[in-house]
Scaffold this motif. Sequence first.
Motif, short mmCIF file in Angstrom:
data_model
loop_
_atom_site.label_atom_id
_atom_site.label_comp_id
_atom_site.label_asym_id
_atom_site.label_seq_id
_atom_site.Cartn_x
_atom_site.Cartn_y
_atom_site.Cartn_z
N THR A 13 -2.95 11.66 -4.24
CA THR A 13 -2.77 10.08 -4.67
C THR A 13 -1.57 9.81 -4.02
N GLY A 14 -1.05 8.61 -4.19
CA GLY A 14 0.18 8.14 -3.79
C GLY A 14 1.27 8.44 -4.75
N VAL A 15 2.59 8.63 -4.54
CA VAL A 15 3.41 8.75 -5.50
C VAL A 15 3.90 7.34 -6.22
N ARG A 20 0.83 -1.16 -0.02
CA ARG A 20 0.01 -0.10 0.09
C ARG A 20 0.86 1.26 -0.03
N GLY A 21 0.66 1.95 -0.85
CA GLY A 21 1.37 3.40 -1.12
C GLY A 21 0.48 4.52 -0.58
N GLY A 22 -0.28 4.96 -1.46
CA GLY A 22 -1.18 6.33 -1.24
C GLY A 22 -2.64 5.67 -0.98
N GLY A 23 -2.89 4.34 -1.17
CA GLY A 23 -4.11 3.97 -1.11
C GLY A 23 -5.18 4.31 -2.08
N HIS A 24 -4.85 4.93 -3.16
CA HIS A 24 -5.86 5.41 -4.06
C HIS A 24 -6.36 4.63 -4.87
N GLY A 36 -6.06 0.09 -21.86
CA GLY A 36 -6.61 1.31 -21.15
C GLY A 36 -5.64 1.56 -20.09
N TYR A 37 -5.45 2.51 -19.20
CA TYR A 37 -4.13 2.96 -18.43
C TYR A 37 -4.55 1.94 -17.18
N VAL A 38 -3.47 1.37 -16.78
CA VAL A 38 -3.53 0.36 -15.73
C VAL A 38 -4.02 0.99 -14.50
N GLY A 43 -0.14 13.78 -11.19
CA GLY A 43 -1.65 13.63 -11.50
C GLY A 43 -2.35 14.85 -11.15
N ILE A 44 -3.65 14.99 -11.11
CA ILE A 44 -4.30 16.21 -10.85
C ILE A 44 -5.16 16.44 -9.59
N ILE A 45 -4.77 15.16 -8.65
CA ILE A 45 -5.17 15.24 -7.27
C ILE A 45 -4.13 14.88 -6.19
N GLY A 97 1.73 7.32 -14.77
CA GLY A 97 1.75 8.83 -14.32
C GLY A 97 1.33 9.93 -15.48
N HIS A 98 0.06 10.23 -15.56
CA HIS A 98 -0.04 11.60 -16.53
C HIS A 98 -0.95 12.75 -15.78
N GLY A 99 -0.47 13.87 -16.19
CA GLY A 99 -1.11 15.14 -15.52
C GLY A 99 -0.77 16.34 -15.95
N VAL A 153 8.93 -4.02 -3.75
CA VAL A 153 8.33 -2.99 -3.02
C VAL A 153 9.46 -1.58 -3.22
N VAL A 154 8.88 -0.52 -3.98
CA VAL A 154 9.79 0.72 -4.29
C VAL A 154 9.93 1.58 -2.67
N THR A 155 10.88 1.42 -2.17
CA THR A 155 11.08 2.26 -0.88
C THR A 155 11.67 3.65 -1.12
C1 LIG Z 1 -9.17 10.68 -7.46
C2 LIG Z 1 -8.05 10.10 -8.20
C3 LIG Z 1 -7.54 10.84 -9.22
C4 LIG Z 1 -6.35 10.49 -9.69
N1 LIG Z 1 -5.84 10.79 -10.99
C5 LIG Z 1 -4.75 10.42 -11.51
C6 LIG Z 1 -4.08 11.35 -12.54
O1 LIG Z 1 -4.26 12.39 -12.66
N2 LIG Z 1 -3.06 10.55 -13.08
C7 LIG Z 1 -2.83 9.52 -12.96
O2 LIG Z 1 -1.80 9.06 -13.59
N3 LIG Z 1 -3.37 8.70 -12.26
C8 LIG Z 1 -4.44 9.20 -11.44
N4 LIG Z 1 -5.17 8.34 -10.48
C9 LIG Z 1 -4.74 7.04 -10.61
C10 LIG Z 1 -3.57 6.60 -9.52
O3 LIG Z 1 -2.61 6.72 -10.41
C11 LIG Z 1 -3.93 5.09 -9.03
O4 LIG Z 1 -5.11 4.98 -8.16
C12 LIG Z 1 -2.64 4.57 -8.33
O5 LIG Z 1 -2.88 3.26 -8.15
C13 LIG Z 1 -2.81 5.29 -6.94
O6 LIG Z 1 -1.44 4.95 -6.36
P1 LIG Z 1 -1.47 4.88 -4.76
O7 LIG Z 1 0.08 4.49 -4.24
O8 LIG Z 1 -2.09 5.96 -4.28
O9 LIG Z 1 -2.54 3.51 -4.57
P2 LIG Z 1 -2.46 2.17 -3.68
O10 LIG Z 1 -3.71 1.62 -3.51
O11 LIG Z 1 -1.56 2.31 -2.54
O12 LIG Z 1 -1.47 1.12 -4.82
C14 LIG Z 1 -1.73 1.10 -6.10
C15 LIG Z 1 -0.76 -0.18 -6.56
O13 LIG Z 1 0.52 0.02 -6.59
C16 LIG Z 1 1.18 -0.81 -5.91
N5 LIG Z 1 2.23 -0.12 -4.87
C17 LIG Z 1 1.55 1.01 -4.34
N6 LIG Z 1 3.10 1.48 -3.75
C18 LIG Z 1 3.90 0.68 -4.14
C19 LIG Z 1 5.24 0.81 -4.12
N7 LIG Z 1 5.71 1.45 -3.00
N8 LIG Z 1 5.97 -0.37 -4.39
C20 LIG Z 1 5.58 -1.44 -5.28
N9 LIG Z 1 4.23 -1.17 -5.39
C21 LIG Z 1 3.49 -0.25 -4.82
C22 LIG Z 1 0.22 -1.53 -4.99
O14 LIG Z 1 0.57 -3.04 -5.05
C23 LIG Z 1 -0.95 -1.44 -5.96
O15 LIG Z 1 -1.06 -2.51 -6.87
C24 LIG Z 1 -6.19 8.84 -9.79
C25 LIG Z 1 -7.00 8.19 -8.72
C26 LIG Z 1 -7.69 8.81 -7.95
C27 LIG Z 1 -8.60 8.02 -6.96
#
Ligand SMILES: Cc1cc2nc3c(=O)[nH]c(=O)nc-3n(C[C@H](O)[C@H](O)[C@H](O)COP(=O)(O)OP(=O)(O)OC[C@H]3O[C@@H](n4cnc5c(N)ncnc54)[C@H](O)[C@@H]3O)c2cc1C
Length: 470
Positions: free
Chosen positions: A146-148, A81-85, A424-426, A141-143, A156-158, A207-209
């Motif tokens: 969101t997790g890096v 779990r990174g940002g949980g988005h 589609g975008y993963v 991105g645009i929010i 990653g697009h924005g 896991v990217v640290t």
């Molecule tokens: C409101 C909203 C707006 C968004 N806008 C954009 C946007 O403008 N542009 C864009 O490109 N995307 C956008 N997204 C999509 C976003 O890129 C994805 O939801 C992404 O998965 C979020 O990353 P996270 O770390 O928050 O998610 P998490 O739920 O924490 O993780 C997502 C996935 O990444 C993996 N992961 C997380 N952290 C690590 C790590 N450290 N090492 C290895 N694997 C890891 C997890 O295993 C999981 O499969 C948006 C999402 C939301 C909800």
Amino acid sequence: MLKEKQDMTALIVEEEKVRKFAGGLRGDLITPADAGYEDARTIYNAMIDKRPGLIASCENVADVIASVNFARQNNLELAIRGGGHNGAGLGLVDDGLVIDLSRMNSVRVDPQARSVRVQGGATWGEVDHTTHAFGLAVPSGIISTTGVAGLTLGGGHGYLSRKYGLTVDNLLEADIVLADGRLVTASAEENPDLFWAVRGGGGNFGVVTSFLFQAHPVHTIYGGPIIWPIDQAEEILRWYRQFIKDAPRDLYGWFGFHRVPSGSPLPEALHGKHGCVITWCYTGPMDKAEEVFEPIRALGTPVLDMAGPMPYPALQSMFDQLYYPPGLQWYWKADFVKELSDEAIMIHRQFGKALPTEISTMHLYPINGAVHEIDRNETAFSYRDVTWSRVIVGVDPDPANAESIREWAKEYWAALHPLSAGGGYVNFMMEEGQDRIRATYRDNYERLVDVKRKYDPKNLFHVNQNIKPA
Ligand SMILES: Cc1cc2nc3c(=O)[nH]c(=O)nc-3n(C[C@H](O)[C@H](O)[C@H](O)COP(=O)(O)OP(=O)(O)OC[C@H]3O[C@@H](n4cnc5c(N)ncnc54)[C@H](O)[C@@H]3O)c2cc1C
């Protein structure tokens, strides 16, 4: 009786192992019996309800290594779990172990090199806040919540993509804990195969640290949303499809169908009204901004024009609370799009007029400019030869509406998919199966399989848009 005794012993051994694992962590090991468990398992999309057996809230790289080893040695399901988005909730797993990186969120800027070192659990808001102090920004991105990690690993697009490329195009290196517990660096010089794969291949390889990014001089931008009434959608889309191809790279604008949320600070007369919105970000010379916006402002009859100068982080966080606080129900459907035909515009008009809930939406994010300068085989992210990444999302606070937003998103997507590029975008997908994943990586898929076989042959990291090693 004997069987019962054996089971009890097994349980005690397990508990002993878990205790030992917990004792070796600097962070916390959270179990369903702990008070913080519900908070720790809460993610952005409330449609996903998973109950992990253990959550390792890691404090440092040693905690991550210990967690990966513990999962592997005990055959546990493992999620990161990174940002949980993530829409599909791929940062969580039922029963197994979650490596939660949210405490590992430091950001360090090197102003001379214009580079930024970011830990694996940071959010973009934390990055923007820090880089802004140096007049720098990393394309994201645009929010801002969101997790890096997840965003970067998927591509990653924005707002800065047309000028500086995808987030992965600005990645210089990543530190990764592999399935066997080793920490390695991936860069153009070290483990280049792994570096190629993590630039779009998601969390499949470890896991990217920490990430090291190239940053760019961005401070004050001229941008924000301009809203037109929904009955001008056809005119705006016909204009936009060509404009965004020819526009200077300093200018980015994503198109969306929206309803102005009731209770928002926007004028009350607009609340609940459908509109088409283009949210702009201009990063060129500020004294040229008004001139650049002239053709945009000559278009149709906008009901609201919020574009103007503002600090870049203000645009990045503009929609965080207005539209998208955490805890809503979300259902995502994605496609890449090369051309926006008249037929596609008519379908958009039909669905855009009938958004099922106040915050359901459709966005078209430009994939052009600098993104096109890199070959589609140069990174794992394949769809560089398109014009947009499109997402259709059914969104609502009420779980009772989950079914209706899901159906709407699927129907809208099904109408447009035949007119789209294929994959589609993963990062905008739910769990949609192997065919969608293959379609998204196209001829990069087999190379991803080779890298997966080398670094994670037993598929320890499979809670993601999975590249199967076999
Ligand atoms: C409101 C909203 C707006 C968004 N806008 C954009 C946007 O403008 N542009 C864009 O490109 N995307 C956008 N997204 C999509 C976003 O890129 C994805 O939801 C992404 O998965 C979020 O990353 P996270 O770390 O928050 O998610 P998490 O739920 O924490 O993780 C997502 C996935 O990444 C993996 N992961 C997380 N952290 C690590 C790590 N450290 N090492 C290895 N694997 C890891 C997890 O295993 C999981 O499969 C948006 C999402 C939301 C909800």
